[in-house]
Write a protein that holds these residues in place. Structure first.
Motif, PDB file in Angstrom:
ATOM      1  N   SER A  89       0.835  -1.210   0.000  1.00  0.00           N
ATOM      2  CA  SER A  89       0.000   0.000   0.000  1.00  0.00           C
ATOM      3  C   SER A  89       0.862   1.249   0.000  1.00  0.00           C
ATOM      4  CB  SER A  89      -0.924  -0.006   1.223  1.00  0.00           C
ATOM      5  OG  SER A  89      -1.906  -1.005   1.105  1.00  0.00           O
ATOM      6  N   GLY A  90       1.975   1.196   0.755  1.00  0.00           N
ATOM      7  CA  GLY A  90       2.895   2.327   0.770  1.00  0.00           C
ATOM      8  C   GLY A  90       3.455   2.614  -0.613  1.00  0.00           C
ATOM      9  N   ARG A  91       3.788   1.553  -1.358  1.00  0.00           N
ATOM     10  CA  ARG A  91       4.308   1.740  -2.716  1.00  0.00           C
ATOM     11  C   ARG A  91       3.241   2.305  -3.646  1.00  0.00           C
ATOM     12  NH1 ARG A  91       6.977  -3.242  -1.467  1.00  0.00           N
ATOM     13  NH2 ARG A  91       5.313  -4.426  -2.479  1.00  0.00           N
ATOM     14  N   GLU A  92       1.996   1.865  -3.471  1.00  0.00           N
ATOM     15  CA  GLU A  92       0.902   2.388  -4.300  1.00  0.00           C
ATOM     16  C   GLU A  92       0.679   3.876  -4.020  1.00  0.00           C
ATOM     17  OE1 GLU A  92      -0.720   0.843  -6.796  1.00  0.00           O
ATOM     18  OE2 GLU A  92       0.719  -0.781  -6.456  1.00  0.00           O
ATOM     19  N   ILE A  93       0.789   4.259  -2.759  1.00  0.00           N
ATOM     20  CA  ILE A  93       0.644   5.675  -2.398  1.00  0.00           C
ATOM     21  C   ILE A  93       1.798   6.489  -2.990  1.00  0.00           C
ATOM     22  CG2 ILE A  93       0.733   7.297  -0.451  1.00  0.00           C
ATOM     23  CD1 ILE A  93      -0.872   5.195   1.150  1.00  0.00           C
ATOM     24  N   TYR A  94       2.988   5.909  -2.968  1.00  0.00           N
ATOM     25  CA  TYR A  94       4.150   6.591  -3.528  1.00  0.00           C
ATOM     26  C   TYR A  94       3.956   6.871  -5.017  1.00  0.00           C
ATOM     27  CZ  TYR A  94       9.059   7.664  -4.458  1.00  0.00           C
ATOM     28  OH  TYR A  94      10.225   8.292  -4.837  1.00  0.00           O
ATOM     29  N   LYS A  95       3.238   5.991  -5.706  1.00  0.00           N
ATOM     30  CA  LYS A  95       2.999   6.152  -7.143  1.00  0.00           C
ATOM     31  C   LYS A  95       2.120   7.356  -7.463  1.00  0.00           C
ATOM     32  CE  LYS A  95       3.416   1.211  -8.244  1.00  0.00           C
ATOM     33  NZ  LYS A  95       2.680   0.001  -8.709  1.00  0.00           N
ATOM     34  N   LEU A  96       1.485   7.941  -6.460  1.00  0.00           N
ATOM     35  CA  LEU A  96       0.653   9.125  -6.676  1.00  0.00           C
ATOM     36  C   LEU A  96       1.492  10.392  -6.824  1.00  0.00           C
ATOM     37  CD1 LEU A  96      -2.163   8.420  -4.050  1.00  0.00           C
ATOM     38  CD2 LEU A  96      -2.287   8.067  -6.529  1.00  0.00           C
ATOM     39  N   LEU A  97       2.736  10.350  -6.350  1.00  0.00           N
ATOM     40  CA  LEU A  97       3.571  11.551  -6.341  1.00  0.00           C
ATOM     41  C   LEU A  97       3.846  12.125  -7.733  1.00  0.00           C
ATOM     42  CD1 LEU A  97       6.110  10.609  -3.506  1.00  0.00           C
ATOM     43  CD2 LEU A  97       4.213  12.240  -3.395  1.00  0.00           C
ATOM     44  N   PRO A  98       4.085  11.304  -8.756  1.00  0.00           N
ATOM     45  CA  PRO A  98       4.335  11.890 -10.091  1.00  0.00           C
ATOM     46  C   PRO A  98       3.176  12.733 -10.623  1.00  0.00           C
ATOM     47  CG  PRO A  98       5.079   9.609 -10.031  1.00  0.00           C
ATOM     48  CD  PRO A  98       4.333   9.848  -8.747  1.00  0.00           C
ATOM     49  N   PHE A  99       1.941  12.378 -10.256  1.00  0.00           N
ATOM     50  CA  PHE A  99       0.797  13.170 -10.711  1.00  0.00           C
ATOM     51  C   PHE A  99       0.854  14.583 -10.113  1.00  0.00           C
ATOM     52  CE2 PHE A  99      -0.705   8.769 -10.984  1.00  0.00           C
ATOM     53  CZ  PHE A  99      -1.171   8.733 -12.291  1.00  0.00           C
ATOM     54  N   LEU A 100       1.281  14.674  -8.848  1.00  0.00           N
ATOM     55  CA  LEU A 100       1.425  15.977  -8.213  1.00  0.00           C
ATOM     56  C   LEU A 100       2.568  16.757  -8.834  1.00  0.00           C
ATOM     57  CD1 LEU A 100       1.001  14.868  -4.479  1.00  0.00           C
ATOM     58  CD2 LEU A 100      -0.731  15.898  -5.952  1.00  0.00           C
ATOM     59  N   GLN A 101       3.644  16.050  -9.158  1.00  0.00           N
ATOM     60  CA  GLN A 101       4.795  16.706  -9.777  1.00  0.00           C
ATOM     61  C   GLN A 101       4.425  17.306 -11.126  1.00  0.00           C
ATOM     62  OE1 GLN A 101       7.641  17.356  -8.377  1.00  0.00           O
ATOM     63  NE2 GLN A 101       8.453  18.368 -10.192  1.00  0.00           N
ATOM     64  N   GLU A 102       3.576  16.612 -11.878  1.00  0.00           N
ATOM     65  CA  GLU A 102       3.134  17.138 -13.169  1.00  0.00           C
ATOM     66  C   GLU A 102       2.382  18.457 -12.996  1.00  0.00           C
ATOM     67  OE1 GLU A 102       0.902  14.352 -15.455  1.00  0.00           O
ATOM     68  OE2 GLU A 102       2.501  12.836 -15.483  1.00  0.00           O
ATOM     69  N   ILE A 103       1.533  18.526 -11.963  1.00  0.00           N
ATOM     70  CA  ILE A 103       0.801  19.777 -11.704  1.00  0.00           C
ATOM     71  C   ILE A 103       1.790  20.870 -11.321  1.00  0.00           C
ATOM     72  CG2 ILE A 103      -0.897  20.900 -10.214  1.00  0.00           C
ATOM     73  CD1 ILE A 103      -2.264  18.194  -9.913  1.00  0.00           C
ATOM     74  N   ARG A 104       2.782  20.523 -10.497  1.00  0.00           N
ATOM     75  CA  ARG A 104       3.781  21.510 -10.075  1.00  0.00           C
ATOM     76  C   ARG A 104       4.500  22.114 -11.281  1.00  0.00           C
ATOM     77  NH1 ARG A 104       6.602  22.058  -5.343  1.00  0.00           N
ATOM     78  NH2 ARG A 104       5.998  20.004  -4.566  1.00  0.00           N
ATOM     79  N   GLU A 105       4.727  21.298 -12.301  1.00  0.00           N
ATOM     80  CA  GLU A 105       5.483  21.761 -13.468  1.00  0.00           C
ATOM     81  C   GLU A 105       4.623  22.513 -14.467  1.00  0.00           C
ATOM     82  OE1 GLU A 105       7.191  18.171 -14.907  1.00  0.00           O
ATOM     83  OE2 GLU A 105       8.698  18.035 -13.298  1.00  0.00           O
ATOM     84  N   HIS A 106       3.295  22.483 -14.286  1.00  0.00           N
ATOM     85  CA  HIS A 106       2.437  23.243 -15.195  1.00  0.00           C
ATOM     86  C   HIS A 106       2.634  24.741 -14.998  1.00  0.00           C
ATOM     87  CE1 HIS A 106      -0.730  19.825 -15.747  1.00  0.00           C
ATOM     88  NE2 HIS A 106       0.417  19.571 -16.332  1.00  0.00           N
ATOM     89  N   PRO A 107       2.645  25.520 -16.073  1.00  0.00           N
ATOM     90  CA  PRO A 107       2.721  26.987 -15.920  1.00  0.00           C
ATOM     91  C   PRO A 107       1.387  27.537 -15.416  1.00  0.00           C
ATOM     92  CG  PRO A 107       2.483  26.400 -18.239  1.00  0.00           C
ATOM     93  CD  PRO A 107       2.648  25.108 -17.495  1.00  0.00           C
ATOM     94  N   HIS A 108       1.415  28.214 -14.295  1.00  0.00           N
ATOM     95  CA  HIS A 108       0.187  28.780 -13.728  1.00  0.00           C
ATOM     96  C   HIS A 108       0.197  30.307 -13.755  1.00  0.00           C
ATOM     97  CE1 HIS A 108       0.063  24.694 -11.825  1.00  0.00           C
ATOM     98  NE2 HIS A 108      -1.205  24.832 -12.146  1.00  0.00           N
ATOM     99  N   ASP A 109       1.188  30.878 -14.430  1.00  0.00           N
ATOM    100  CA  ASP A 109       1.262  32.332 -14.498  1.00  0.00           C
ATOM    101  C   ASP A 109       0.228  32.864 -15.481  1.00  0.00           C
ATOM    102  OD1 ASP A 109       3.343  32.512 -12.681  1.00  0.00           O
ATOM    103  OD2 ASP A 109       4.853  32.188 -14.240  1.00  0.00           O
TER     104      ASP A 109
END
Length: 304
Positions: free
Chosen positions: A168-188
């Motif tokens: 379960s911990g590994r499955e939760i860890y797999k969610l992190l790339p989705f957040l990283q993609e949002i972080r890299e989106h231009p929001h300006d």
């Protein structure tokens, strides 16, 4: 990944703590924040001095200072996690109320393409938290089975439970790339620095940043808690390195691996682990609901 059904949105008054500064992270801070409230009702332009924006940015800055990745300790407590989830929910509800103001809606309607991009980001975050809720439910089931195995001193069953927790911990860890993609989106937002619309745009950007910050710490903390020690070689010396994690979860895993040690201590650690998982499930479920409500409010900006 399934997308949760959007729910109806209701207008609320905006509520913030009337303390000079939020209490330090602790298990009781959520109740302290809930007891003392000031209520602001306003339909004026959401400028920097507007009470909603001022208080919202204050809480955003507090979370940023407490949860920046370079300042996080090796371990943090479930009380700190619960406090962060309560604050995150408060921020989302406050943003929801800010979006109810006509001037805010008017500002965002002048930038429909930008709002569309933010809507996509919120949809991803809703999906991420929906998946996270399912994994937390699995963690609870594994923990209940582990406690039963501990009482019976069933070594084989405990090994199975440990594997389930780590999975379960590994499955939760797999969610992190989705957040990283949002972080890299231009929001300006392209435009003049004097554009009054930048105030509402700026605060939405900050909210997204804080959601990602807290979520990364939470997801990484859970997955890190279930990892074994990593070894490294420094100047020929073998050293053990622990992943960042949540104290109560790390202690619970330790007790599972040391069933024949102090029985009373093991029981206490397993109980604390259960309370930690319950608190995370409750807090993250409320954040999940608030994310849905905020996305509906943003959608209403374009459709109403």
């Amino acid at each position: 990944m399934m997308t949760p059904k959007m729910v109806a949105h209701f207008r609320r008054s905006v509520s913030f703590s009337n303390t000079a500064s939020p209490p330090p992270p602790s298990s009781s801070s959520a109740s302290n924040t809930a007891r003392k409230r000031l209520h602001f009702r306003s339909t004026s332009l959401p400028t920097r001095s507007h009470p909603i924006l001022f208080q919202l940015k204050f809480h955003l800055n507090q979370l940023k200072s407490q949860w920046a990745s370079d300042t996080l300790p090796e371990s943090f407590s479930s009380g700190q996690v619960s406090d962060a989830l309560v604050r995150l929910r408060t921020i989302l509800e406050s943003l929801d109320d800010l979006l109810d103001l006509a001037p805010s809606r008017d500002s965002l309607r002048r930038h429909p393409d930008w709002v569309e991009k933010v809507l996509e980001d919120f949809l991803v975050m809703v999906d991420v938290y929906g998946t996270f809720q399912m994994q937390i439910s699995t963690l609870k089931q594994c923990n209940v089975a582990a406690q039963l195995a501990t009482r019976r001193k069933d070594g084989m069953k405990m090994v199975t439970c440990l594997k389930g927790l780590k999975k379960s911990g590994r499955e939760i860890y797999k969610l992190l790339p989705f957040l990283q993609e949002i972080r890299e989106h231009p929001h300006d937002l392209c435009g003049s620095s004097s554009d009054p619309d930048l105030d509402i745009v700026g605060v939405i950007k900050e909210v997204i940043e804080v959601i990602i910050m807290i979520s990364e710490a939470l997801f990484g903390g859970i997955s890190g808690s279930f990892e074994t020690r990593k070894t490294s070689w420094i100047m020929g010396l073998k050293k053990a390195k622990r992943e960042k994690g949540i104290k109560e979860l790390k202690n619970g895993i330790w007790s599972l691996r040391n069933i024949n040690k102090d029985e009373v201590l093991n029981k206490k650690m397993m109980q604390q682990m259960e309370e930690c998982i319950d608190g995370i499930e409750s807090g993250s479920e409320k954040v999940f609901r608030s994310l849905i409500n905020t996305r509906v409010s943003l959608l209403n900006v374009l459709t109403q």
